[in-house]
Design an enzyme around this catalytic site. Sequence first.
Site, mmCIF file in Angstrom:
data_model
loop_
_atom_site.group_PDB
_atom_site.id
_atom_site.type_symbol
_atom_site.label_atom_id
_atom_site.label_comp_id
_atom_site.label_asym_id
_atom_site.label_seq_id
_atom_site.Cartn_x
_atom_site.Cartn_y
_atom_site.Cartn_z
ATOM 1 C CE LYS A 1 -3.974 1.887 2.616
ATOM 2 N NZ LYS A 1 -4.921 1.634 3.726
ATOM 3 C CB SER B 1 -8.175 3.486 2.513
ATOM 4 O OG SER B 1 -7.373 2.901 3.515
ATOM 5 C CB SER C 1 -8.415 0.589 5.419
ATOM 6 O OG SER C 1 -9.094 1.777 5.147
HETATM 7 N N1 GLN Z 1 -13.280 3.869 5.781
HETATM 8 C C1 GLN Z 1 -12.812 4.259 7.071
HETATM 9 C C2 GLN Z 1 -12.426 5.709 7.021
HETATM 10 O O1 GLN Z 1 -12.684 6.308 6.057
HETATM 11 C C3 GLN Z 1 -11.648 3.412 7.471
HETATM 12 C C4 GLN Z 1 -10.423 3.758 6.740
HETATM 13 C C5 GLN Z 1 -9.243 2.979 7.202
HETATM 14 O O2 GLN Z 1 -9.358 1.944 7.842
HETATM 15 N N2 GLN Z 1 -8.089 3.523 6.915
HETATM 16 O O3 GLN Z 1 -11.891 6.267 7.915
#
Ligand code: GLN
Length: 478
Positions: free
Chosen positions: A71, A146, A170
């Site tokens: 990532k 994400s 994410s």
């Molecule tokens: N979708 C969640 C957010 O927008 C989690 C994102 C994540 O785990 N980085 O914060």
Amino acid sequence: MGLNQQTAAGLIKMINAGTAGAGDIVTDTLQRISDVDKKVGAFIDVAGRKALLKKAEGAKGRLAGIPVALKDNLCEVNRPTTCSSRILKGFKPPYAATVVRKLEDEGAILLGKLNMDEFAFGSSCETSCYGPTRNPWDLDRIPGGSSGGSAAAVAADEAIMALGSDTGGSIRQPASLCGVVGLKPTYGRVSRYGLIAFASSLDQIGPVTKSVEDCALLLGVIAGHDEQDSTSIDTPVPDYTEFLNSDIKGLKAGVPKEYFVKGLDSEVEKAVRSAIDVFKKLGVEIVELSLPHTKYALSTYYIIASAEASSNLARFDGVQYGYRAAGAKDIINMYSSTRSKGFGEEAKRRLMLGTYVLSSGYYEAYYLKASKVRTKIKEDFDRTYERCDFIITPTSPTAAFKIGERTGDPLSMYLSDVYTIPANLAGIPAISIPCGFTGKGLPVGLQILAAAFREDIIIKAAHAFEINTDFHKRRPSL
Ligand code: GLN
């Protein structure tokens, strides 16, 4: 079958038997990336072929010759690391994340960087400054986020394994939407050194793989105490592959009623209920549970996560890293125009929300209160482990949605993570594994949670489910 279609465990067997060479694995994987990534858009940077082949030649270790992708928020020495944000354009870290170093020490071949929501804010991979990644099962749909690039790359056989990060879901939500395996380890199990921080009390790095076996293998490589991260816990790292092929008869699985409410798609519910039946057939006792504070998890998370993000991202001001807006009149003007132009819409929304909840007069009403509710949520889980060994829930309330469908409505986007966020707030480990498909052929994920540092139970339960079902074997046709 191309070598890129194999699991890591499969490839390791082939390498040992002399039926596959590390160079051929790299070649097949790079070929796949050049064949399909124009459509999928999982990679934002691919390492050079020559360098990869050279590394593959002498590779030694537990992951020798296995192509792994990262990532874009994990630091790799002198390689672009941008969190898919304009503000980090051109940034090349002078040091490697601990997980990256560990992968290299075990002979993994680091393929390159994967797309993500900007600074990991999002559930759809649409807030990236590079544009969206597409779901390999349906290119009109999002891969989740994400870590959307991580899940899409693994699902499309463009990488054998990947690393993602999980602050509120994410890793698990995109794994679920792309039909692969994704694990968020216990907070403190994996060093966060070199992970560009979103919310430091919630972030964890974890594996995205094609099978539970590979997940166990990769977790064993990245886990462990690290002096560079004072929140990493000094407890021995077991060989997680020892928990594969375990008999789970007699274990107890909790099913929390708060996870089967309005908003849960009926096809997802059906797949998860059938998964529960599989566990019953394997001799697992199903226990009905209540986690009464679940309904506060989403709002608690958005206060805490945004607050921490606003403080972590204060360092991106045009002075030390990446992008700096040109033509500023003075230093304050340089900060503000760099940040205004460098951050995307969603990042700005989070930073303003976070600054607000931490500001004087509001801190007690929001941040402090959210921290107290967080404790309640953790206590809900603590109580359940007196009654069950693990918990099963859906990973995400719906399968993959269409690109653009939720971008205009942040709240509906935030709701994609209602089922994954509680594990981050409680600091406990949780996995998503494939458990079915919708009528449109979209993958559905099952979430398995356990008490802190009980990744062993998660691996046992998830692997037992996997070897008794075929969902993980289906691949998208691209
Ligand atoms: N979708 C969640 C957010 O927008 C989690 C994102 C994540 O785990 N980085 O914060």
